[in-house]
Design an enzyme around this catalytic site. Structure first.
Site, PDB file in Angstrom:
ATOM      1  N   LYS A  78       0.841  -1.198   0.000  1.00  0.00           N
ATOM      2  CA  LYS A  78       0.000   0.000   0.000  1.00  0.00           C
ATOM      3  C   LYS A  78       0.876   1.248   0.000  1.00  0.00           C
ATOM      4  O   LYS A  78       1.945   1.282   0.630  1.00  0.00           O
ATOM      5  CB  LYS A  78      -0.893  -0.043   1.239  1.00  0.00           C
ATOM      6  CG  LYS A  78      -2.050   0.933   1.266  1.00  0.00           C
ATOM      7  CD  LYS A  78      -2.918   0.623   2.483  1.00  0.00           C
ATOM      8  CE  LYS A  78      -4.133   1.532   2.573  1.00  0.00           C
ATOM      9  NZ  LYS A  78      -5.012   1.141   3.699  1.00  0.00           N
ATOM     10  N   SER A 157      -9.578   1.147   2.421  1.00  0.00           N
ATOM     11  CA  SER A 157      -8.781   2.025   1.589  1.00  0.00           C
ATOM     12  C   SER A 157      -7.700   1.303   0.792  1.00  0.00           C
ATOM     13  O   SER A 157      -7.065   1.894  -0.076  1.00  0.00           O
ATOM     14  CB  SER A 157      -8.111   3.090   2.472  1.00  0.00           C
ATOM     15  OG  SER A 157      -7.258   2.492   3.437  1.00  0.00           O
ATOM     16  N   SER A 181     -10.172  -1.549   6.163  1.00  0.00           N
ATOM     17  CA  SER A 181      -9.452  -1.282   4.915  1.00  0.00           C
ATOM     18  C   SER A 181      -8.718  -2.464   4.319  1.00  0.00           C
ATOM     19  O   SER A 181      -8.257  -2.382   3.189  1.00  0.00           O
ATOM     20  CB  SER A 181      -8.479  -0.116   5.117  1.00  0.00           C
ATOM     21  OG  SER A 181      -9.183   1.089   5.285  1.00  0.00           O
TER      22      SER A 181
END
Length: 447
Positions: A78, A157, A181
């Site tokens: 990420k 996310s 997320s």
């Protein structure tokens, strides 16, 4: 054809059926395919570095010096993790001119030490502040479901990481989970995502959303994949995963909040899964979980994410507000509405919530609920409609956030058909037993 698990890839590498370089090249080719999601799922790709790392792992394996069975398997991270020599932008344009990180985040360093090959950085919701995964700066990674019909959100996310794993652009992804997320993108993309007890994995070197709620976990293709990655990330001693038999498991289905307003497809898939577990011998108890009914009130002023992100961003917002995604900036600014007394009360309320929830869970092997109340919304329906975006975001985050608020651990398993996740959750610190339960449930549902 199903994508391979980490265990299957490890066997292929050990037997010589493939090489780390071949795996990396295949993933990189998928990322570069103009007909695929690579341009939206990745903000950057280090092709040269990945191929060099893969070659090095092949040479170590030939010399009998592989650091782990998984050495040479390509993964992605990420965009909010520090990777030495790269700028940590956290899905934003605000930080793009920052100096590159001097060292890997501990979570990244542990994966590298195990021999995983880092391909690149995944797209995410700006500053991790949404459960939908849309990003106006880098694009909206599209979930596999009905992609040809215009596209649906992949969940936030950690959006790009889930798409990368689902599409074979990476074989696992490193994500974070503050209110779902890792689990939301896993559910929306038909794969598996894990949220550990927050203190389990070091959070240094990961750009924070909420220092209270943030946790670091994997997105992968099976319970065993997530368990193996979690062991590496947490510095635990690797051990074979022994699935718990479903027969005799005590599973609690919370009737407070978690089952409200489900999409019909979600309700149908969840009910079928619970029925299958009951037929396999699990003891299913449907009962109120009063602590879940308190979460919305506790978070009525924006909760920890608003307060703690505002502390990080208030000076940046004063200088560069125009560079933010307006939807993210608006959520961060809610933190300005909380006083010091509000925050002290928030901390106390959550502490009491965690204690009472742990006591309620003591007689059960796991909580069971839908990961997300809705199917992934269509991107076109949310792109310009802030009200629709807000409603969808709240529904996407609702169930996963319940577990973050009680400091639990949780895993999302894919159910057949439309992208619906089955979430299993446990009290703080019960990660190892939850993996065993989840592996048993996974096997039972597959059968």
């Amino acid at each position: 054809m199903p994508q391979p698990t980490l265990a299957a890839l490890a066997q292929d590498l050990a037997s010589g059926r493939t090489t780390a370089r071949a795996l990396a090249e295949a993933c990189l080719d998928r990322i570069a395919d103009p007909s695929g999601e690579g341009a939206r799922a990745f903000v950057s790709v280090n092709r040269e570095g990945a191929l060099k790392a893969a070659q090095a792992q092949d040479e170590l394996r030939q010399a009998g010096a592989s650091p782990s069975p998984f050495a040479g398997i390509p993964i992605s991270v990420k965009d909010l993790f520090d990777v030495a020599g790269e700028v940590t932008a956290a899905g934003s344009k605000v930080l793009k001119d920052n100096a590159p990180a001097k060292a890997d985040a501990p979570a990244v360093a542990r994966l590298r030490r195990a021999g995983f090959v880092l391909l690149g950085r995944n797209t995410m919701t700006e500053f991790a502040y949404s459960g939908l995964g849309m990003n106006p700066h880098y694009g909206h990674p599209r979930a596999p479901f009905e992609r040809a019909e215009g596209g649906r959100v992949s969940g936030g996310s950690s959006s790009g990481g889930a798409v990368a794993v689902a599409d074979g652009m990476a074989h696992a992804a490193l994500g974070t989970d503050t209110g779902g997320s890792c689990r939301i993108p896993a559910a929306f993309c038909g794969i598996t995502g894990y949220k550990p007890t927050a203190s389990r994995v070091p959070r240094e070197g990961a750009f924070p959303l909420s220092t209270t709620l943030d946790s670091i976990g994997p997105i992968a293709r099976s319970v065993a994949c997530c368990a193996a990655l979690d062991a590496i990330l947490s510095g635990s001693e690797p051990a074979p995963l022994a699935p718990r038999p479903v027969k005799g498991l005590r599973l609690l289905v919370p009737t407070t909040v978690a089952l409200d307003g489900l999409d019909p497809e979600v309700a149908k898939a969840f009910e079928a899964a619970v029925e299958a577990l009951a037929l396999a011998g699990a003891h299913i108890v449907s009962a109120p979980f009063p602590e879940f009914g308190e979460v919305a009130t506790i978070n009525s002023k924006g909760g920890f994410s608003a307060a703690e992100s505002y502390a990080v961003h208030r000076r940046l917002l004063a200088e560069k507000a125009d560079a933010y995604d307006p939807r993210v900036a608006g959520r961060i600014k809610r933190g300005a509405e909380q006083s010091a007394a509000d925050y002290v009360e928030l901390v106390a309320a959550r502490r009491a919530l965690v204690q009472r929830a742990a006591a309620r869970l003591a007689g059960f092997d796991a909580l069971v609920m839908p990961t997300v109340a809705i199917l992934p919304p269509r991107i076109a329906d949310l792109a310009t409609d802030d009200d629709a975006y807000g409603r969808a975001n709240l529904l996407a985050l609702r169930n996963p956030t319940l577990i973050n608020m009680i400091d639990g651990c949780a895993i999302s398993l894919p159910l057949p058909g439309a992208p619906v996740g089955l979430m299993l959750a446990g009290a703080p610190g019960t990660d190892q037993s939850l993996f065993a339960v989840a592996a048993g449930v996974e096997a039972a549902l597959s059968a």
